[in-house]
Design a protein around this motif. Structure first.
Motif, PDB file in Angstrom:
ATOM      1  N   ARG A  28      -8.985   0.207   0.638  1.00  0.00           N
ATOM      2  CA  ARG A  28      -8.104   1.363   0.844  1.00  0.00           C
ATOM      3  C   ARG A  28      -7.304   1.722  -0.397  1.00  0.00           C
ATOM      4  O   ARG A  28      -7.109   2.902  -0.724  1.00  0.00           O
ATOM      5  N   THR A  29      -6.813   0.719  -1.115  1.00  0.00           N
ATOM      6  CA  THR A  29      -5.905   0.965  -2.233  1.00  0.00           C
ATOM      7  C   THR A  29      -6.576   0.914  -3.595  1.00  0.00           C
ATOM      8  O   THR A  29      -6.084   1.532  -4.546  1.00  0.00           O
ATOM      9  N   PHE A  82      -7.605  -3.781   2.710  1.00  0.00           N
ATOM     10  CA  PHE A  82      -6.545  -3.398   1.775  1.00  0.00           C
ATOM     11  C   PHE A  82      -7.138  -3.041   0.422  1.00  0.00           C
ATOM     12  O   PHE A  82      -6.777  -2.014  -0.180  1.00  0.00           O
ATOM     13  N   GLY A  98       0.802  -1.223   0.000  1.00  0.00           N
ATOM     14  CA  GLY A  98       0.000   0.000   0.000  1.00  0.00           C
ATOM     15  C   GLY A  98       0.834   1.271   0.000  1.00  0.00           C
ATOM     16  O   GLY A  98       0.356   2.326  -0.425  1.00  0.00           O
ATOM     17  N   ARG A  99       2.081   1.170   0.480  1.00  0.00           N
ATOM     18  CA  ARG A  99       2.958   2.350   0.519  1.00  0.00           C
ATOM     19  C   ARG A  99       3.796   2.511  -0.753  1.00  0.00           C
ATOM     20  O   ARG A  99       4.524   3.494  -0.891  1.00  0.00           O
ATOM     21  N   LEU A 128      -6.446  -1.561  -5.492  1.00  0.00           N
ATOM     22  CA  LEU A 128      -5.627  -2.399  -6.368  1.00  0.00           C
ATOM     23  C   LEU A 128      -6.342  -3.716  -6.677  1.00  0.00           C
ATOM     24  O   LEU A 128      -6.971  -4.303  -5.799  1.00  0.00           O
TER      25      LEU A 128
END
Length: 373
Positions: free
Chosen positions: A158-159, A155, A123-124, A161
């Motif tokens: 939030r992302t 995850f 995520g970073r 992806l």
């Protein structure tokens, strides 16, 4: 062979120092504590180029920590790319327990903690555009699998992806519980999957205890305080209560699959309701998976969903220092190595891990106490 004529103290010191050097060169997590008597001379040098010579007498105590910190996970490329975009492979291997293998010479890490750390690292990293979960696991404890599934959901939320799950040899029970949280589930032609159900790994050790003249005499404040004790058979009421809990966990599992895999129809559920595992060919017929292929196909699907054209993404794994990765199949061992020297584990004797409600298929009793990916 000629006899070594060096003084005993010097022979002991040289042997000891050679052993320390060998361990330092070949292993990063060797616990060592002990003393050596020596009348030898110790010679060494410091970084400031000063030389020290001293005659030592008496005991020398050396203590090496039993646990070393290899540091955070780092990106390790395993396939070159041409677009600047990356696809990260997150390996989920072995028995999924919220536990780290412990004891001398243990290897691996807590699979729940490691999974979360890898998702956070991805995520970073803005260069990572998609994730492939490479899953090879029979499942694990109900809570560990549920925590990992929730971490994956957050995850993705939030992302944003895309996540593709690729099932290897096994993607059963709790591992499948995790896999259905992906956008796309692919299995190898020879994968075994399914196992939608729950169990508690309980054993009756009364006869085994009797062989050692051990008699359990618990003093309990109520008849159900020691419910599930390994010292004897279950009472009818205890069996009913434990079965109700297992049924509840199984219903939670079925509800998750029904939500994430709406193509599984009533006729499929009639077959799958008994918790059976199935081969990939049947799994795709019953809509448990989306496709049959190989890990390269899962990577290509992740690239497609991320909008990376032409298969030009760099493929990376997230590994710790000293954990090499040279291909997309590289994995981290997750086992207590010391148990390999005595591989027989009597079911139920490791009381710290028993009993545990499990989303797991065909548990080998010798594996139930392992914390392994």
């Amino acid at each position: 062979m000629a006899q070594d004529e060096r003084p005993a103290g010097r022979r002991g010191a040289m042997t000891f120092l050679a052993a320390v050097a060998l361990l330092a060169a070949g292993c990063g997590q060797i616990p060592l504590a002990g003393t050596v008597d020596t009348r030898s001379t110790f010679r060494g040098h410091a970084d400031v180029a000063a030389r020290v010579e001293a005659a030592l007498t008496g005991p020398i105590e050396v203590t090496v920590p039993t646990v070393t910190d290899p540091g955070p996970v780092r990106v390790v490329p395993v396939r070159e790319g041409s677009t600047g975009a990356r696809v990260a492979i997150v390996d989920v291997d072995g028995l999924l327990l919220n536990d780290r293998p412990s004891g001398p010479y243990s290897a691996g890490e807590n699979p729940v903690s490691g999974f979360r750390e890898r998702l956070d690292a991805i995520g970073r990293d803005p260069t990572i555009r998609a994730v492939v979960l490479r899953i090879n696991s029979p499942g694990g404890s109900v809570t560990a699998c549920d925590v990992m599934a929730e971490d994956l959901r957050r995850f993705r939320e939030r992302t944003g992806l895309p996540v593709v799950a690729c099932l290897m040899d096994l993607g059963t029970s709790g591992a499948y519980y995790l896999a259905v949280g992906a956008d796309h589930v692919l299995a190898h032609p020879t994968t075994v999957t399914g196992g939608i159900g729950a169990l508690i790994n309980r054993y009756n050790l009364r006869d085994a205890m009797a062989q050692f003249n051990i008699v359990a005499e618990p003093i309990a404040s109520g008849p159900m305080v020691d419910m599930g004790s390994l010292a004897g058979p279950l009472s009818d009421e205890a069996e009913r209560l434990l079965r109700d809990m297992a049924d509840g966990f199984a219903a939670r599992f079925r509800g998750r699959v029904a939500l994430r895999r709406p193509g599984v129809g009533d006729e499929d559920w009639e077959v799958l309701a008994d918790g059976r595992v199935v081969a990939a060919s049947e799994a795709i017929d019953r809509q448990l998976i989306d496709a049959i292929g190989y890990l390269d196909d899962a990577i290509a699907e992740a690239e497609r969903r991320a909008g990376v054209a032409g298969g030009g993404a760099e493929v990376v794994l997230l590994k710790r220092r000293g954990d090499p990765a040279r291909s997309i199949y590289a994995e981290t061992p997750n086992r207590p190595i010391q148990r390999e020297f005595f591989p027989i584990s009597y079911p139920g004797l490791d009381r710290a891990k028993m009993p545990t409600f499990l989303y797991v298929w065909a548990p080998d009793p010798t594996l139930l106490t392992l914390g392994g990916s």
